[in-house]
Design an enzyme around this catalytic site. Structure first.
Site, short mmCIF file in Angstrom:
data_model
loop_
_atom_site.label_atom_id
_atom_site.label_comp_id
_atom_site.label_asym_id
_atom_site.label_seq_id
_atom_site.Cartn_x
_atom_site.Cartn_y
_atom_site.Cartn_z
N ARG A 235 5.69 -3.28 -3.09
CA ARG A 235 5.94 -3.95 -1.82
C ARG A 235 6.59 -2.96 -0.87
O ARG A 235 7.46 -2.19 -1.28
CB ARG A 235 6.88 -5.15 -1.99
N GLU A 264 3.38 -5.06 7.35
CA GLU A 264 1.91 -5.03 7.36
C GLU A 264 1.35 -6.01 8.38
O GLU A 264 1.91 -7.09 8.55
CB GLU A 264 1.40 -5.39 5.95
N HIS A 282 -3.37 -2.20 1.77
CA HIS A 282 -2.99 -3.19 0.74
C HIS A 282 -4.23 -3.66 -0.03
O HIS A 282 -4.55 -4.85 -0.05
CB HIS A 282 -2.27 -4.39 1.40
#
Lengths: 316, 316
Positions: A235, A264, A282
Site C-alpha cells: 500500500r 492513487e 496498481h
C-alpha cells in the site's frame, strides 16, 4: 419474506461486470457510488439489504454497516482489510469475505518490478523507442539481480511466495515481521531499518492495516543505500512518499519499482520524471486469469452464504 | 624475442577500458576498427601479433587469422562463437576463449522480459507517465505468469538456468533441442513448432551458430498463438524478423520481449510503435557486476596463456 422474494444486495463502488451479471441473475442489486450516503442512496432498500459487495480501497465502514441493519455478509474484491471495520463486523456477526486467489500474481509483480529496475528493462525500452540505440549510443549498465540480498518486509502469504521465487535466483533472503515465522529458515531482523541495511532489494509486502503508517521512511531508505532497490506492492500509505521521492531524486537509493501510491491514481510528478523508477498503475493482481478467479470467488461467497449459511473464504 | 620485448596483441573493435588498461600495462596493444583490413591496419606488427581480443558480434574470421601468422589465442568478450572461424582456429592450433560468466544475467533477462510483457509492466509505466491513470482510466489487464507453460528452445546453460527460475513460478517446462538432455525430466518436443504449440511462453535460448537461420518463423509464431509470448535473448538472426513483426502487429501472438534484433542497433519501426512488445538494447548480460567479471575473465585468459601456456576458459 416469501420464497418468491429475492435477497437484496448493496453494491458499493464499481464492481466487475461478470460479478454484477452473475449475481444480478439471482439477487436484487442496489448499486451505490463509493462517496454516497448509503442510507440515502438505498432509501427503503437499506432496511432489506442482507449482503454487500465492495473492494478494499473503498471497504465497508462502521457507518455503512450501521445503515444496513439486516447486513449478514460483506464480500470484498481483493484481500485488503484496512478500510473495512472488522471489529464492528465481528460485534454485529457480519461475515467478511475476501478473494484470496491473487497471491501468486502479486508475488510475480514484485519480482518483475525488482528485475525491471535493476536490469533497466523499462528505461531500456524507452531508450530504444526514442531512437537512442539506433543513433549509436551505448546502453547504461544495470545491476545484477541473481545472487543478491533480498529483504522482505512482511512475511505473509505474498512475502512467502515472493521468497520462494527469489530463492530460484539464488538470492539470500531475510525478513522483518512483527510476528516471526517459526517455520522458515530466513534470518529475522529486529526492525525494518536493520533489514534495509542488509538488503540490496527491499520488498514491502506488509498488510496495510490501520496504525501502520510509514513502515518505510527516510531512515529505512537511507539504510538501503545508493545501490539499493525498493519495491512496493503493498500500500502506498505504508511509505513516507515525500521521503521516497527525495531518495529517488537524490540518489539516496538506486531505484524503485512502485505499483502503489499514497494518493492513487495520482503519482508525484518527480517520480513521473525520474529515470530510475518503474511505475505501474496498481496492477499487482490485474491479470485476466486472476480477475476471473476473484470474480468467481465473490460470486461463490455470496451464493454459498445465502444457500448454505457458509461463506467459502471468510476472514477468520 | 628477447625478454625485454612485450607480447603484442591485436584489439579488434571496441573493448572495455578496464581490459585495455590492464592488458596495456603488460602487453603492446594494436587497436583495429572492426571494418578495417587488419593486415593493412597493423602493418609490420601483423607479423608479431600473438594474441587477439574481439567480441562475438565481430568475432575473428579465417581471413583475419590468415593475416596474423603468429596468432596463438583469441579472447572473445561474451560467449557467442558464430562469427569466429572455429575450424580454422582448430587447424591452426589457435586457442579461442570466451567469458562464460554471464549465464545468470541472461537467464534473468529472459524472465524479466517474459513477465514484463505478460504483466504489462513497461506499457503500464508508459501509461502512468503519460497521465492515463491520473486522468481516471482503467489499466488493461495483463496475463498471469505463474503456472503457465514455458517452452525453451535450446536447453544449454542459459536454458537450464532459465528453467530453474521458471520452476519457482510453478511453470510447466518443456523444451526442444537437437541434442536431447538425458539428465532432465522436462518433456522434449520433436520440433520447435511442436513446442510452440504447447507453450504459453516461448523462450529462444539457442546458440547462434552458422546455418541456423530462422529457428523461429511464421509457422512457429502462429503455433504459439494469440495469447502466447515470445522472448528472444539469443540472436536476432535466428528469427524471421519480418514474420515476427507481422505476428506482433496482427495479434497472431500476444506479445514479445526482445533483447536482440536482426540488424542491431536498428529495430523495425513497426516494433518501435507496438504496444505489446518490450524492446531492450541487447543488455542481457549488461550489468556492472557481470561486465566486470567478463573483463577479468578476458584479462585472466590472456595473462594465463602468455605466462603458463594455459587459457582459463578455452572453448573445448
Amino acid at each position: 419474506m416469501t420464497t418468491t422474494e429475492r435477497v437484496e444486495l448493496a453494491v458499493i463502488g464499481r464492481q466487475r461486470p461478470a460479478v454484477i451479471e452473475a449475481l444480478g441473475a439471482e439477487f436484487t442489486l442496489h448499486e451505490v457510488a463509493p462517496g454516497d450516503d448509503v442510507a440515502a442512496a438505498l432509501g427503503p432498500a437499506a432496511e432489506r439489504v442482507r449482503g454487500a459487495l465492495s473492494n478494499p480501497m473503498v471497504g465497508l465502514s462502521a457507518e455503512v454497516m450501521e445503515a444496513l441493519p439486516k447486513l449478514e455478509i460483506v464480500a470484498l474484491f481483493g484481500v485488503g482489510l484496512e478500510r473495512t471495520d472488522l471489529s464492528t463486523a465481528r460485534e454485529r456477526g457480519i461475515v467478511v469475505t475476501t478473494t484470496p486467489v491473487l497471491y501468486e500474481d502479486v508475488a510475480d509483480t514484485a519480482v518483475a518490478l525488482a528485475m525491471d529496475v535493476s536490469r533497466r528493462i523499462t528505461s531500456g525500452d524507452r531508450w530504444v523507442r526514442a531512437g537512442g540505440w539506433a543513433a549509436g549510443g551505448h546502453a547504461g549498465a544495470g545491476r545484477r539481480f541473481s545472487g543478491k540480498r533480498a529483504g522482505i518486509l512482511g512475511l505473509g502469504r505474498i512475502g512467502r511466495m515472493l521468497a520462494k521465487r527469489l530463492e530460484a535466483f539464488d538470492m539470500r533472503i531475510a525478513y522483518y515481521d512483527p510476528r516471526p515465522a517459526p517455520d522458515v529458515d530466513y534470518p529475522l531482523h529486529r526492525t525494518g531499518l536493520e533489514l534495509a541495511r542488509e538488503s540490496d532489494f527491499l520488498f514491502l509486502c506488509a498488510a496495510g492495516g490501520p496504525g501502520q503508517r510509514h513502515l518505510v521512511d527516510a531512515d529505512v531508505l537511507a539504510a538501503l543505500g545508493p545501490e539499493g532497490v525498493f519495491v512496493n506492492i503493498a500500500r502506498g500509505w505504508l511509505v513516507d512518499e515525500a521521503a521516497l521521492v527525495d531518495a529517488v531524486v537524490s540518489g539516496a537509493i538506486g531505484g524503485a519499482g512502485l505499483d502503489v501510491f499514497d494518493d492513487e491514481p495520482n503519482v508525484p510528478q518527480a517520480l513521473v520524471e525520474a529515470e530510475n523508477v518503474v511505475l505501474t498503475p496498481h496492477i499487482a493482481s490485474n491479470t485476466v486469469e486472476t480477475r476471473a478467479d476473484m470474480d468467481q470467488c465473490m460470486i461463490d461467497n455470496i451464493r454459498s452464504w445465502f444457500s448454505t449459511g457458509q461463506a467459502t473464504t471468510p476472514v477468520p
